[in-house]
Design an enzyme around this catalytic site. Structure first.
Site, PDB file in Angstrom:
ATOM      1  N   CYS A  97       0.804  -1.230   0.000  1.00  0.00           N
ATOM      2  CA  CYS A  97       0.000   0.000   0.000  1.00  0.00           C
ATOM      3  C   CYS A  97       0.841   1.287   0.000  1.00  0.00           C
ATOM      4  O   CYS A  97       1.407   1.619  -1.026  1.00  0.00           O
ATOM      5  CB  CYS A  97      -0.996  -0.041   1.146  1.00  0.00           C
ATOM      6  SG  CYS A  97      -2.405   1.032   0.841  1.00  0.00           S
ATOM      7  N   HIS A 193      -3.384  -5.414   2.214  1.00  0.00           N
ATOM      8  CA  HIS A 193      -2.907  -5.135   3.565  1.00  0.00           C
ATOM      9  C   HIS A 193      -2.956  -6.340   4.487  1.00  0.00           C
ATOM     10  O   HIS A 193      -3.574  -7.336   4.172  1.00  0.00           O
ATOM     11  CB  HIS A 193      -3.839  -4.093   4.192  1.00  0.00           C
ATOM     12  CG  HIS A 193      -3.300  -2.720   4.111  1.00  0.00           C
ATOM     13  ND1 HIS A 193      -2.102  -2.370   4.664  1.00  0.00           N
ATOM     14  CD2 HIS A 193      -3.804  -1.616   3.551  1.00  0.00           C
ATOM     15  CE1 HIS A 193      -1.905  -1.081   4.446  1.00  0.00           C
ATOM     16  NE2 HIS A 193      -2.916  -0.600   3.766  1.00  0.00           N
TER      17      HIS A 193
HETATM   18  N1  GLN Z   1      -2.043   6.852   2.239  1.00  0.00           N
HETATM   19  C1  GLN Z   1      -2.148   5.998   1.095  1.00  0.00           C
HETATM   20  C2  GLN Z   1      -3.518   6.024   0.468  1.00  0.00           C
HETATM   21  O1  GLN Z   1      -4.479   6.334   1.117  1.00  0.00           O
HETATM   22  C3  GLN Z   1      -1.781   4.584   1.490  1.00  0.00           C
HETATM   23  C4  GLN Z   1      -2.715   4.042   2.528  1.00  0.00           C
HETATM   24  C5  GLN Z   1      -2.344   2.739   3.069  1.00  0.00           C
HETATM   25  O2  GLN Z   1      -1.173   2.376   3.181  1.00  0.00           O
HETATM   26  N2  GLN Z   1      -3.378   2.035   3.486  1.00  0.00           N
HETATM   27  O3  GLN Z   1      -3.667   5.733  -0.711  1.00  0.00           O
END
Ligand code: GLN
Length: 244
Positions: A97, A193
């Site tokens: 992510c 994730h």
């Molecule tokens: N901040 C990034 C987004 O919202 C990554 C988020 C995350 O790692 N869940 O796209």
């Protein structure tokens, strides 16, 4: 115990630490130890000086909020040459992510742009709504389905890069292309994730095998493990969302 050993470095666990992504490191480690292969895990945090990848086999970058990504990006850029040299030399990187986005050229937010490492020729732009939920991919790398959970505001455009998989349920890289993640050399980057590797043991073994082959040569074979429970958990999600 064999005399093989894999060293895993967790990059910035103090900032990129959403959804227990660090559990993936435990999975990599366990699946080595169960096979009699030694595993060492080290962390590199914002407080650590020095940066040495010379004996590192796998680098792990987890997810983070936009705020944390802004902070971490300047730290990562200090080590841009080492990290991209590592990737180009076949070093294994697992990036999730926010970590995935930071491997690209940039992540454009409404009011500013976060510069990435440029290891992948991809870019990310913030969209209007967050893409949240269960996700299922078809992936040759996992010999079937990869299951997981995504939560991102960014839309990642991967150009001519090879995706990790084809989205069969969920959103993926950019909501529309049907692609999810990127695989480049031994880099696996994805929006999935949390317990990505425990839920997808074949993907975990693919990463481990690449790292072992890079270090010890082509003859390395991974002994099979009893993945009955892991496979059942994977199948449960596939049956719930895809084969209804
Ligand atoms: N901040 C990034 C987004 O919202 C990554 C988020 C995350 O790692 N869940 O796209």
């Amino acid at each position: 115990m064999s005399d093989m050993k894999i060293k895993i470095m967790h990059l910035y666990p103090d900032l990129l630490n959403l959804y227990g992504d660090r559990g993936n490191i435990e999975c990599l480690k366990r699946r080595l130890i169960w096979r009699g292969i030694d595993a060492e895990v080290v962390s590199h945090t914002c407080d650590d000086s020095g940066f040495d990848l010379s004996d590192v086999d796998i680098l792990f970058l987890g997810g983070g909020s936009d705020r944390e990504q802004k902070i971490v990006c300047s730290r990562l850029l200090e080590h841009k040459a080492e990290i991209s040299g590592f990737a180009e030399n076949g070093g294994s990187i697992v990036a999730v992510c926010g970590g995935y986005q930071l491997l690209g050229r940039y992540y454009k937010l409404e009011d500013e742009t976060i510069e990435g490492l440029g290891i992948l020729d991809i870019y990310t732009e913030q969209g209007s709504k967050r893409l949240i939920g269960n996700i299922v991919l078809e992936s040759e790398l996992a010999g079937g389905y990869i299951v997981g959970f995504e939560n991102h505001g960014g839309r990642t455009h991967i150009g001519s890069h090879k995706p990790l998989g084809k989205v069969v349920y969920g959103h993926g890289n950019d909501e529309t292309s049907g692609a999810e993640g990127v695989v480049y050399k031994n880099v696996v980057a994805t929006y999935l994730h949390g317990p990505l590797l425990p839920k997808n043991p074949k993907l975990c073994d693919h990463i481990l095998k690449n790292a072992l082959i890079r270090k010890y040569g082509g003859g390395v074979e991974l002994a099979p493990l009893d993945d009955e429970l892991e496979n059942k958990a994977n199948e449960y999600i596939v049956n719930r969302f895809v084969k209804k």
